[in-house]
Design an enzyme around this catalytic site. Structure first.
Site, PDB file in Angstrom:
ATOM      1  N   GLY A   1     -10.704   1.820 -10.661  1.00 14.59           N
ATOM      2  CA  GLY A   1      -9.515   1.386 -11.393  1.00 14.59           C
ATOM      3  C   GLY A   1      -8.247   1.703 -10.638  1.00 14.59           C
ATOM      4  CG  ASN A   2      -4.986  -0.412 -10.923  1.00 10.45           C
ATOM      5  OD1 ASN A   2      -4.129  -0.304 -11.796  1.00 10.45           O
ATOM      6  ND2 ASN A   2      -5.735  -1.500 -10.792  1.00 10.45           N
ATOM      7  NE  ARG A   3      -2.258   7.184  -8.625  1.00  7.44           N
ATOM      8  CZ  ARG A   3      -2.873   8.323  -8.875  1.00  7.44           C
ATOM      9  NH1 ARG A   3      -2.900   8.799 -10.094  1.00  7.44           N
ATOM     10  NH2 ARG A   3      -3.458   8.980  -7.899  1.00  7.44           N
TER      11      ARG A   3
END
Ligand code: CTP
Length: 406
Positions: A196-198
């Site tokens: 995933g990412n932020r």
């Protein structure tokens, strides 16, 4: 005005609204009068101050006030007025006016931190937001009695900004269908792990809210539907992966008879996904897994190519670009322009995510917005809501010229 120590700031709000050209009818609760004199408000406003359902020249002042208003601003809004509005109880002129109006309502809460964070108040605010009531959230600062915390009435300038946005922008996008994506995609490795990412999704939610406030019908394709409240009037579709996002966006853009006019790709879409998803949790004992990645389709670029191939106008395409500007390298604007060309988008909103307070995970953002007509707008560090206003302004400008010319 309802009764809180911040009622004195209502005088400045009133003056600023008058300066901006509004006609202002002050309505005060009995408690508000304990904090600020009627004479102050009547000297500043264009209309007489009203404080009661009874005894005035009009038999039913609340319906006239409610029906004739273009906007109702409640500043300060106490826990009591928020509660009675949420519960539909009209116990005085202000609460009766709130129930009698169809105009947009802007609530500006002010109270002690303990009260603002009380579950009853939190629920009432959520209820009102769900019904389409707008809020200027209170700030953090010094409160009555010397306490420090959240609950301080927002700055009068910000309240008047929010009021003018609601008045200026109302219904300018009536009839426009928009799809907005928000959040980071999650690409599963096994039932518990993902890549995933932020991305928090907040910028996309702000864009969806701004489009809806201007009258667009908005579908928000979101990976963070469980953690953020749906903006008022917005239809939220929950997705997890880039492939689900692609399917959902395509279904809504191309639906026969209801194809969308605008796509805003705020989501941080993972460029790669695990080639295979294990149905079973991968156990530590089975050794370090060899996770093979495959490329995800580029949703934005793919739609731009399809638009070219079909030789049809298609939806207006707005993309975002998270960049890091290197000293001596291309500027943020140059990077945005090159992404505009490489993606085939109509508008690119670029930010430098290496700067403090910008982008991922922050409540603030600073962007440059470039478009296919050569316009470039710089938005210095501000709230994501204000960035959303600039993004929607850029899209609206092109939608308007397109309608004029097609
Ligand atoms: N985007 C997309 N599909 C992808 C990846 C990105 O539609 N598979 C969209 C994003 O929603 C965003 C824009 O494209 O609007 C961002 O482009 P991208 O090329 O991913 O930019 P960066 O993340 O800045 O990546 P890079 O410059 O490293 O290519």
């Amino acid at each position: 005005m309802s009764g809180g120590i911040a009622a004195y700031k209502a005088a400045e709000i009133c003056r600023r609204l008058m300066d901006a050209g509004a006609t202002v009818s002050p309505v005060m609760t009995i408690a508000a009068k304990r904090f600020i004199g009627e004479a102050t408000l009547s000297a500043l406003a264009s209309e007489p101050v009203r404080t009661s359902l009874w005894g005035g020249p009009e038999p039913i002042p609340h319906t006239r006030l409610g029906q004739s208003a273009d906007l109702v601003v409640v500043a300060p809004a106490t826990a009591r007025i928020i509660g009675s509005y949420a519960a539909g109880i009209s116990s005085d002129l202000l609460s009766a006016t709130l129930l009698a109006t169809r105009a947009p309502v802007l609530m500006c809460p002010a109270m002690h931190t303990e009260m603002w964070e009380h579950p009853a108040v939190v629920d009432n605010v959520a209820t009102l937001k769900r019904r389409g009531v707008h809020f200027v959230e209170p700030g953090v600062g010094r409160l009555a009695g010397g306490d420090l915390g959240a609950g301080r009435l927002a700055d009068p300038a910000d309240i008047v900004d929010a009021a003018s946005t609601l008045l200026r922008s109302s219904r300018s996008l009536d009839g426009v269908r928009a799809v907005v994506t928000a959040g980071g995609t999650r690409e599963p490795i096994d039932p518990v792990r993902y890549i995933g990412n932020r991305s928090s999704g907040r910028q996309g939610y702000a864009v969806a809210a701004e489009l809806a406030a201007r009258g667009a019908s908005v579908t928000l394709v979101s990976t963070v539907a469980s953690s953020l409240d749906a903006p008022a009037g917005v239809d939220v579709v929950e997705v997890e992966t880039a492939m689900e996002m692609l399917a959902s966006v395509e279904a809504r853009l191309g639906a026969p008879g209801s194809s969308a006019d605008l796509l805003v790709m705020t989501a941080a879409v993972a460029d790669f996904r695990p080639a295979a998803r294990s149905d079973q949790k991968i156990k530590r004992g089975s050794g370090v897994p060899d996770v093979q990645l495959v490329a995800n389709p580029d949703i934005l670029a793919g739609l731009a190519q399809a638009r070219l191939a079909n030789n049809a106008p298609g939806p207006l395409l707005v993309g975002f670009a998270a960049e890091t500007v290197r000293p001596g390298g291309p500027t943020l604007e140059e990077l945005a322009l090159s992404k505009l060309r490489s993606k085939g988008a109509d508008v690119i909103v670029a930010n430098d995510v290496a700067l403090p307070g910008v982008g991922f995970g922050h409540a603030t953002n600073a962007v440059v917005i470039v478009d296919r007509d050569g316009r470039s707008v710089q938005v210095p560090l501000t709230t994501k809501e204000k960035v959303a206003v600039a993004v929607v302004d850029a899209a609206e400008r092109i939608l308007v010229t397109r309608n004029l010319t097609s």
